[in-house]
Design an enzyme around this catalytic site. Structure first.
Site, PDB file in Angstrom:
ATOM      1  N   SER A 208      -2.417  -0.182  -8.537  1.00 21.82           N
ATOM      2  CA  SER A 208      -1.982  -1.422  -9.179  1.00 21.82           C
ATOM      3  C   SER A 208      -3.095  -1.962 -10.056  1.00 21.82           C
ATOM      4  O   SER A 208      -4.268  -1.613  -9.879  1.00 21.82           O
ATOM      5  CB  SER A 208      -1.633  -2.465  -8.104  1.00 21.82           C
ATOM      6  OG  SER A 208      -1.443  -3.747  -8.652  1.00 21.82           O
TER       7      SER A 208
ATOM      8  N   TYR B 148      -3.143  -7.842  -0.573  1.00 24.97           N
ATOM      9  CA  TYR B 148      -2.703  -6.754  -1.445  1.00 24.97           C
ATOM     10  C   TYR B 148      -3.864  -6.232  -2.283  1.00 24.97           C
ATOM     11  O   TYR B 148      -4.027  -5.014  -2.445  1.00 24.97           O
ATOM     12  CB  TYR B 148      -1.572  -7.250  -2.346  1.00 24.97           C
ATOM     13  CG  TYR B 148      -0.913  -6.168  -3.164  1.00 24.97           C
ATOM     14  CD1 TYR B 148      -0.084  -5.235  -2.560  1.00 24.97           C
ATOM     15  CD2 TYR B 148      -1.095  -6.094  -4.538  1.00 24.97           C
ATOM     16  CE1 TYR B 148       0.542  -4.236  -3.299  1.00 24.97           C
ATOM     17  CE2 TYR B 148      -0.481  -5.111  -5.292  1.00 24.97           C
ATOM     18  CZ  TYR B 148       0.330  -4.188  -4.669  1.00 24.97           C
ATOM     19  OH  TYR B 148       0.941  -3.199  -5.406  1.00 24.97           O
TER      20      TYR B 148
END
Length: 275
Positions: free
Chosen positions: A134, A147
């Site tokens: 990501s 995250y």
């Protein structure tokens, strides 16, 4: 030429689902996995070869891989680690058990599956492993600590694995998407409400704005792209003679990777806080 096989995790929607359909149309034998049996049944109804694989359970991982290897006579050409979710919340509001669960799904499950698949790839003498990271594995944003940490961990593990396999016939790549149309925001909003005592938090006002953004439609910025953009990079990682270590997707990922090299930490922090 024998049909190439690929195991994809997290195929219930979004990136995993699009990649599974596209690669099947491209001639791959796709094993599209999902955590919930209802999603597995839906994938089968859509014409995909699907098996239940829950990244939170080592037994489920091992059972799914064993079933796949039985169907392929013991071989697997590619692994696309994709299944993950985002747990929002300020670090001080994040229960340790909730952080541990984020790592169980986003890191430890991937690690266990990858180790098992590596044994197969070493025995057969070839293979490729692609990890879906990501933009938040490149830079951090506030209220995304769990995250962020999980994707930074994936980046570190993947870079190390690539170095350790440099003299082997097994190739390793990262894909780093920014905002992609998927169920990610909706799932993150549900996890936020489930695990964060946000109404009693010092961050209450910020949380209200964050929750409003999470509960809106996925297309919230002009930089949000469809899952086909990730699939295109995945195909490059699978089929290029010399695959890249990293494939970046969306303008924010390219931009922040550049700014991280050019700006001071203080200046970059100001931009990320505004974002």
């Amino acid at each position: 030429m024998p049909q190439k096989s690929i195991l994809i995790t997290g195929c219930s929607s979004g990136i995993g689902l699009h990649a599974a359909h596209t690669l099947k149309e491209r001639g791959y034998r796709v094993f599209a996995t999902a955590r919930k049996q209802v999603d597995v049944d839906a994938l089968i109804d859509k014409g995909l070869e699907s098996i239940r694989l829950d990244l939170d359970e080592q037994h489920s991982i091992e059972q799914a891989l064993e079933e796949i290897l039985q169907r392929t006579s013991g071989t697997l050409d590619f692994l696309f680690n994709n299944g993950a979710y985002g747990q929002p919340g300020a670090i001080e509001d994040l229960p340790t058990e909730v952080l541990r669960q984020q790592f169980e799904s986003n890191v430890f499950g991937w690690h266990h599956l990858t180790r098992k698949v590596l044994k197969v790839m070493r025995q057969q003498g070839h293979g490729r492993i692609i990890q879906n990271s990501s933009v938040l594995g490149v830079v951090c944003m506030p209220y995304r600590g769990a995250y962020n940490a999980s994707k930074f961990a994936i980046e570190g593990l993947t870079d190390t694995l690539r170095l350790e396999l440099k003299d082997s016939p097994i190739k390793v790549s990262l894909i780093e998407p920014g905002p992609i149309i998927s169920q990610f925001r909706a799932n993150a909003a549900a996890k936020f409400k489930q695990n964060i005592d946000w109404q009693a938090s010092k961050h209450y006002e910020s949380y209200k704005a964050q929750l409003d953004r999470l509960e809106k439609t996925e297309v919230t910025t002009p930089f949000t792209l469809g899952p086909e953009e990730v699939t295109a990079k995945l195909i490059l990682a699978l089929e290029s003679k010399k695959p890249k270590a990293r494939y970046r997707v969306t303008l924010p990922t390219h931009l922040f990777a550049l700014l991280k090299r050019l700006l001071t930490t203080r200046t970059l922090d100001r931009l990320l806080i505004k974002g």
